[in-house]
Enzyme design. Structure first.
Site, PDB file in Angstrom:
ATOM      1  N   ASP A   1      97.945 139.755  98.313  1.00  0.00           N
ATOM      2  CA  ASP A   1      97.853 138.329  98.624  1.00  0.00           C
ATOM      3  C   ASP A   1      99.147 137.611  98.254  1.00  0.00           C
ATOM      4  O   ASP A   1      99.528 137.581  97.084  1.00  0.00           O
ATOM      5  CB  ASP A   1      96.689 137.694  97.857  1.00  0.00           C
ATOM      6  CG  ASP A   1      95.374 138.428  98.097  1.00  0.00           C
ATOM      7  OD1 ASP A   1      95.103 138.737  99.266  1.00  0.00           O
ATOM      8  OD2 ASP A   1      94.639 138.685  97.131  1.00  0.00           O
TER       9      ASP A   1
ATOM     10  N   ARG B   1      89.187 138.169  89.007  1.00  0.00           N
ATOM     11  CA  ARG B   1      88.490 136.884  89.106  1.00  0.00           C
ATOM     12  C   ARG B   1      87.975 136.387  87.762  1.00  0.00           C
ATOM     13  O   ARG B   1      88.149 135.215  87.409  1.00  0.00           O
ATOM     14  CB  ARG B   1      87.325 136.988  90.091  1.00  0.00           C
ATOM     15  CG  ARG B   1      87.734 136.869  91.538  1.00  0.00           C
ATOM     16  CD  ARG B   1      86.524 136.559  92.417  1.00  0.00           C
ATOM     17  NE  ARG B   1      85.481 137.567  92.322  1.00  0.00           N
ATOM     18  CZ  ARG B   1      85.436 138.668  93.079  1.00  0.00           C
ATOM     19  NH1 ARG B   1      86.379 138.885  93.970  1.00  0.00           N
ATOM     20  NH2 ARG B   1      84.459 139.530  92.940  1.00  0.00           N
TER      21      ARG B   1
ATOM     22  N   ASP C   1     101.934 144.079  95.783  1.00  0.00           N
ATOM     23  CA  ASP C   1     100.790 143.188  95.685  1.00  0.00           C
ATOM     24  C   ASP C   1     100.399 142.797  97.110  1.00  0.00           C
ATOM     25  O   ASP C   1     101.200 142.928  98.045  1.00  0.00           O
ATOM     26  CB  ASP C   1     101.159 141.951  94.864  1.00  0.00           C
ATOM     27  CG  ASP C   1     100.012 140.971  94.756  1.00  0.00           C
ATOM     28  OD1 ASP C   1      98.893 141.403  94.442  1.00  0.00           O
ATOM     29  OD2 ASP C   1     100.239 139.774  95.013  1.00  0.00           O
TER      30      ASP C   1
ATOM     31  N   ASN D   1      88.420 142.733  97.366  1.00  0.00           N
ATOM     32  CA  ASN D   1      88.317 142.834  98.824  1.00  0.00           C
ATOM     33  C   ASN D   1      89.550 143.495  99.434  1.00  0.00           C
ATOM     34  O   ASN D   1      89.833 143.314 100.616  1.00  0.00           O
ATOM     35  CB  ASN D   1      88.126 141.430  99.419  1.00  0.00           C
ATOM     36  CG  ASN D   1      86.971 140.687  98.784  1.00  0.00           C
ATOM     37  OD1 ASN D   1      85.864 141.209  98.702  1.00  0.00           O
ATOM     38  ND2 ASN D   1      87.225 139.477  98.315  1.00  0.00           N
TER      39      ASN D   1
ATOM     40  N   GLY E   1      96.941 136.371  90.744  1.00  0.00           N
ATOM     41  CA  GLY E   1      97.219 137.779  90.441  1.00  0.00           C
ATOM     42  C   GLY E   1      96.248 138.431  89.480  1.00  0.00           C
ATOM     43  O   GLY E   1      96.316 139.638  89.271  1.00  0.00           O
TER      44      GLY E   1
END
Length: 247
Positions: A21, A67, A19, A144, A64
């Site tokens: 972020d 959005r 992952d 992103n 996770g």
């Protein structure tokens, strides 16, 4: 050349799925701040006395996930349902798409102004993984992902990327469904039983466990070690570099 065992991983592992972020980059705090501002403004617009968005809300309902799923799941926890809207909805639209757009605009502004900060210990671990000859992928719900990896300066250490753009294109379900991690394994040419998942989100750890991966590493950045274990992590660390302790 380090062996998987020296990386804190089971023998026979051929690939590592990270992952982004909160695992490799510090952008999880950026996302949390953007979600908090977005939801607090939205909630206060409906009820000035509404309970504010908390870290616990982020951990349980948003972290996770794609959005739109995060918008739906958090608002559902407050008994709120919005129309879906469309991708072109502006940031002030009272739709799922509009709230998601508002959050993304805040994140992009923060990244543009301040750049991407990496976890140095995790990037050192990533380099050790490459030295061991293992394949690597970034698997993130973020749309992103490409920009964040490039800004973080470790694109050369990543063999493939499955992000929000890829997931939407290919119709992949978001975490806690295992679809994106399974797609990452396929892209690297390995079976789930030959790959390790590295996740800081409860939903991401659950996705790794649901996908039948060889090993799931939980990364605890916000004091939720017990939750990560309950979600299926085989081991929990506060930074990936801790896995190098046996070297």
């Amino acid at each position: 050349m380090p062996t998987p065992r020296e990386l804190g991983l089971p023998d026979g592992v051929r690939a590592c799925l990270f992952d982004l972020d909160g695992v490799l980059t510090r952008t999880a705090t950026v996302h949390m701040a953007a979600w908090k501002r977005t939801f607090d403004e939205f909630l206060r617009g409906r009820d000035p006395d509404a309970q504010e968005f908390t870290q616990e809300d982020y951990n349980r309902h948003v972290d996770g996930k794609p959005r739109a799923d995060g918008v739906r799941d958090f608002l559902a926890s407050r008994g709120i349902t919005l129309p879906e809207g469309a991708d072109g909805d502006g940031p002030d639209a009272a739709t799922v798409a509009g709230v998601a757009t508002r959050k993304n605009e805040l994140v992009l502004r923060e990244l543009e102004e301040h750049g991407v900060e990496v976890y140095e210990g995790s990037v050192r671990y990533l380099r050790a993984v490459k030295e061991a000859g293992l394949a690597t992928a970034v698997v993130t719900a973020s749309a992103n992902g490409e920009q964040v990896v490039a800004s973080g300066g470790f694109a050369d250490l990543i063999d493939t990327r499955v992000d929000g753009v890829v997931a939407k294109r290919d119709g992949l379900r978001g975490k806690p469904a295992p679809d994106t991690f399974l797609a990452g394994a396929r892209a690297l040419g390995v079976e789930p039983g030959e790959a390790v998942v590295f996740e800081d989100a409860l939903s991401g750890v659950a996705a790794g466990r649901a996908g039948g991966f060889a090993f799931v590493v939980g990364v605890d950045r916000v004091g939720q070690a017990d939750g990560l274990r309950e979600s299926g992590a085989d081991v929990v660390v506060t930074d990936l570099e801790q896995l190098l302790g046996e070297r």
